[in-house]
Design a protein around this motif. Structure first.
Motif, PDB file in Angstrom:
ATOM      1  N   ASP A   5       0.789  -1.271   0.180  1.00 26.02           N
ATOM      2  CA  ASP A   5       0.010  -0.097   0.273  1.00 26.02           C
ATOM      3  C   ASP A   5       0.965   1.255   0.056  1.00 26.02           C
ATOM      4  N   GLU A   6       1.193   1.783  -1.125  1.00 21.43           N
ATOM      5  CA  GLU A   6       1.925   2.878  -1.483  1.00 21.43           C
ATOM      6  C   GLU A   6       3.111   3.025  -0.746  1.00 21.43           C
ATOM      7  N   PRO A   7       3.844   2.006  -0.885  1.00 18.21           N
ATOM      8  CA  PRO A   7       5.295   1.928  -0.181  1.00 18.21           C
ATOM      9  C   PRO A   7       6.237   2.750  -0.391  1.00 18.21           C
ATOM     10  N   SER A   8       5.953   3.684  -1.616  1.00 24.75           N
ATOM     11  CA  SER A   8       6.943   4.986  -1.678  1.00 24.75           C
ATOM     12  C   SER A   8       6.400   6.068  -1.178  1.00 24.75           C
ATOM     13  N   ALA A   9       5.213   5.966  -0.377  1.00 26.77           N
ATOM     14  CA  ALA A   9       4.948   7.524   0.032  1.00 26.77           C
ATOM     15  C   ALA A   9       5.736   7.974   0.991  1.00 26.77           C
ATOM     16  N   GLY A  10       6.089   9.207   0.802  1.00 26.22           N
ATOM     17  CA  GLY A  10       6.901   9.970   1.689  1.00 26.22           C
ATOM     18  C   GLY A  10       8.479   9.877   1.621  1.00 26.22           C
ATOM     19  N   LEU A  11       8.932   9.263   0.647  1.00 28.03           N
ATOM     20  CA  LEU A  11      10.296   8.982   0.271  1.00 28.03           C
ATOM     21  C   LEU A  11      10.971   9.936  -0.421  1.00 28.03           C
ATOM     22  N   ASP A  12      12.376  10.277  -0.157  1.00 32.20           N
ATOM     23  CA  ASP A  12      12.838  11.108  -0.982  1.00 32.20           C
ATOM     24  C   ASP A  12      13.356  10.190  -1.986  1.00 32.20           C
ATOM     25  N   LEU A  13      13.896  11.036  -3.291  1.00 29.07           N
ATOM     26  CA  LEU A  13      14.404  10.224  -4.415  1.00 29.07           C
ATOM     27  C   LEU A  13      15.190   9.159  -4.372  1.00 29.07           C
ATOM     28  N   GLY A  14      16.286   9.162  -3.562  1.00 26.13           N
ATOM     29  CA  GLY A  14      17.355   8.119  -3.077  1.00 26.13           C
ATOM     30  C   GLY A  14      16.566   6.880  -2.484  1.00 26.13           C
ATOM     31  N   ALA A  15      15.876   7.413  -1.459  1.00 25.21           N
ATOM     32  CA  ALA A  15      15.176   6.245  -0.988  1.00 25.21           C
ATOM     33  C   ALA A  15      14.056   5.542  -1.693  1.00 25.21           C
ATOM     34  N   ARG A  16      13.621   6.058  -2.559  1.00 25.60           N
ATOM     35  CA  ARG A  16      12.500   5.571  -3.451  1.00 25.60           C
ATOM     36  C   ARG A  16      13.298   4.570  -4.429  1.00 25.60           C
ATOM     37  N   GLU A  17      14.576   5.233  -4.887  1.00 24.80           N
ATOM     38  CA  GLU A  17      15.273   4.248  -5.914  1.00 24.80           C
ATOM     39  C   GLU A  17      15.783   3.215  -5.160  1.00 24.80           C
ATOM     40  N   ASP A  18      16.272   3.269  -3.945  1.00 24.27           N
ATOM     41  CA  ASP A  18      16.583   2.105  -3.154  1.00 24.27           C
ATOM     42  C   ASP A  18      15.303   1.100  -3.367  1.00 24.27           C
ATOM     43  N   LEU A  19      14.349   1.475  -2.802  1.00 24.61           N
ATOM     44  CA  LEU A  19      13.058   0.607  -2.667  1.00 24.61           C
ATOM     45  C   LEU A  19      12.734  -0.088  -4.057  1.00 24.61           C
ATOM     46  N   MET A  20      12.728   0.812  -5.001  1.00 23.71           N
ATOM     47  CA  MET A  20      12.495   0.143  -6.320  1.00 23.71           C
ATOM     48  C   MET A  20      13.439  -1.103  -6.735  1.00 23.71           C
ATOM     49  N   ALA A  21      14.768  -0.695  -6.396  1.00 26.11           N
ATOM     50  CA  ALA A  21      15.655  -1.614  -6.566  1.00 26.11           C
ATOM     51  C   ALA A  21      15.232  -3.099  -5.912  1.00 26.11           C
ATOM     52  N   SER A  22      15.005  -2.821  -4.800  1.00 27.02           N
ATOM     53  CA  SER A  22      14.394  -4.130  -3.819  1.00 27.02           C
ATOM     54  C   SER A  22      13.183  -4.857  -4.603  1.00 27.02           C
ATOM     55  N   LEU A  23      12.246  -4.012  -4.932  1.00 20.63           N
ATOM     56  CA  LEU A  23      10.919  -4.472  -5.496  1.00 20.63           C
ATOM     57  C   LEU A  23      11.245  -5.050  -6.846  1.00 20.63           C
ATOM     58  N   GLU A  24      12.162  -4.696  -7.617  1.00 12.52           N
ATOM     59  CA  GLU A  24      12.564  -5.032  -9.044  1.00 12.52           C
ATOM     60  C   GLU A  24      13.087  -6.583  -8.752  1.00 12.52           C
ATOM     61  N   LEU A  25      14.151  -6.742  -7.726  1.00 12.88           N
ATOM     62  CA  LEU A  25      14.739  -7.866  -7.237  1.00 12.88           C
ATOM     63  C   LEU A  25      13.665  -8.879  -7.106  1.00 12.88           C
ATOM     64  N   LEU A  26      12.626  -8.642  -6.241  1.00 12.57           N
ATOM     65  CA  LEU A  26      11.343  -9.586  -5.888  1.00 12.57           C
ATOM     66  C   LEU A  26      10.870  -9.886  -7.022  1.00 12.57           C
ATOM     67  N   SER A  27      10.297  -8.920  -7.827  1.00 14.49           N
ATOM     68  CA  SER A  27       9.595  -9.266  -9.210  1.00 14.49           C
ATOM     69  C   SER A  27      10.142 -10.070 -10.146  1.00 14.49           C
ATOM     70  N   SER A  28      11.741 -10.076 -10.210  1.00 13.49           N
ATOM     71  CA  SER A  28      12.265 -10.842 -10.974  1.00 13.49           C
ATOM     72  C   SER A  28      12.449 -12.610 -10.511  1.00 13.49           C
ATOM     73  N   ASP A  29      12.037 -12.748  -9.179  1.00 15.06           N
ATOM     74  CA  ASP A  29      12.239 -13.968  -8.729  1.00 15.06           C
ATOM     75  C   ASP A  29      11.040 -14.901  -8.943  1.00 15.06           C
ATOM     76  N   PRO A  30      11.275 -15.958  -9.770  1.00 13.12           N
ATOM     77  CA  PRO A  30      10.133 -16.747 -10.011  1.00 13.12           C
ATOM     78  C   PRO A  30       9.350 -17.294  -8.833  1.00 13.12           C
ATOM     79  N   SER A  31       9.899 -17.570  -7.658  1.00 11.98           N
ATOM     80  CA  SER A  31       9.276 -17.829  -6.492  1.00 11.98           C
ATOM     81  C   SER A  31       8.595 -16.945  -5.620  1.00 11.98           C
ATOM     82  N   ALA A  32       8.581 -15.576  -6.394  1.00 10.92           N
ATOM     83  CA  ALA A  32       7.914 -14.642  -5.667  1.00 10.92           C
ATOM     84  C   ALA A  32       6.352 -14.749  -5.629  1.00 10.92           C
TER      85      ALA A  32
END
Length: 267
Positions: A168-195
């Protein structure tokens, strides 16, 4: 491919206000959905339905093969991971990041006298490493930045091996750097076939992680469009959703949107 979530003509009415109107939606295993819309569109209400924390006024809801109204929702909820500000508010600020993640195995928000098995410890370490937050393990939750907390809470939600993960809006309130760190984590998760099946709510196309496969656009409780990303996330659909003419660009699997110049039409 089995169905993780199936809504059929679902409406939610509170007093004289309709929060969702005749929504039909099917989410299948392996899919990663972004739900976009302006404030008041019904996005959080939709996520509450998916998380079995809200029942519809009318229509049918099936979650992980179980029909709402005919299933023990407390048992069903153990199969669903959920991150939100409400979850964050329940975490003691003195809890270590690793314990925030690991204590989900017992369904508690603060470690007390539970005895954890080696499997729990190993799983916690693996999840934190995969999300790029292993270095936060010994830090207390209260000392983490907002972005670090969001990533730790995603780790917590994954600890129980959920079949579906709601963000639920995981990026809300984050600055640009923190948002991109979060995006990197979510991209790793979405690429995992067992996710697990992923459903994420946001206001902004810039917050769609690479690898998400489907989109739903909501406005005033109605579905503007829903389906595969490439056919659903268009400038025309975004313009209808947000009530202004928008231009949409994509690069490297990420999106940006801006208001169309005066005299131009969004395509």
């Amino acid at each position: 491919m089995s169905t993780a979530l199936d809504l059929s003509k679902v409406s939610i009415v509170r007093g004289d206000k309709t929060l969702l109107a005749q929504v039909s939606w099917t989410v299948r295993e392996g899919e990663k959905w972004i739900v976009l819309g302006p404030n008041g569109a019904g996005k959080t209400t939709l996520l509450q339905l998916a998380g079995a924390t809200l029942h519809p006024t009318s229509g049918k809801v099936k979650i992980l093969g179980q029909r709402l109204g005919k299933v023990d929702v407390f048992e069903l909820r153990t199969r669903i991971g959920h991150t939100s500000t409400r979850v964050a508010d329940q975490i003691p600020p003195t809890e270590s990041a690793s314990d925030v993640v690991m204590s989900a195995a017992y369904g508690v928000s603060g470690r007390w006298r539970e005895e954890y098995e080696d499997f729990d410890v190993e799983q916690c370490s693996q999840i934190m490493a995969e999300l790029g937050i292993a270095h936060l393990a010994g830090r207390t939750f209260g000392t983490l930045s907002e972005g670090e907390r969001k990533r730790v809470l995603i780790g917590r939600a994954l600890m129980t091996d959920p079949e579906m993960l709601l963000l639920d809006e995981p990026s809300a309130g984050l600055d640009l750097g923190a948002r991109e760190d979060l995006m990197a984590s979510l991209e790793l998760l979405s690429s995992d076939p067992s996710a697990p099946v992923l459903i994420m709510v946001s206001h902004h196309v810039e917050e769609i992680p690479v690898g998400f496969t489907h989109a739903m656009l909501l406005r005033d409780g109605h579905v503007v469009s829903a389906g595969p990303m490439e056919s659903t996330l268009t400038a025309a659909n975004l313009s209808r959703t947000f009530g202004t003419k928008l231009e949409l660009e994509s690069s490297g699997g990420r999106y940006t949107a801006r208001r169309a110049a005066f005299g131009h039409r969004a395509h």
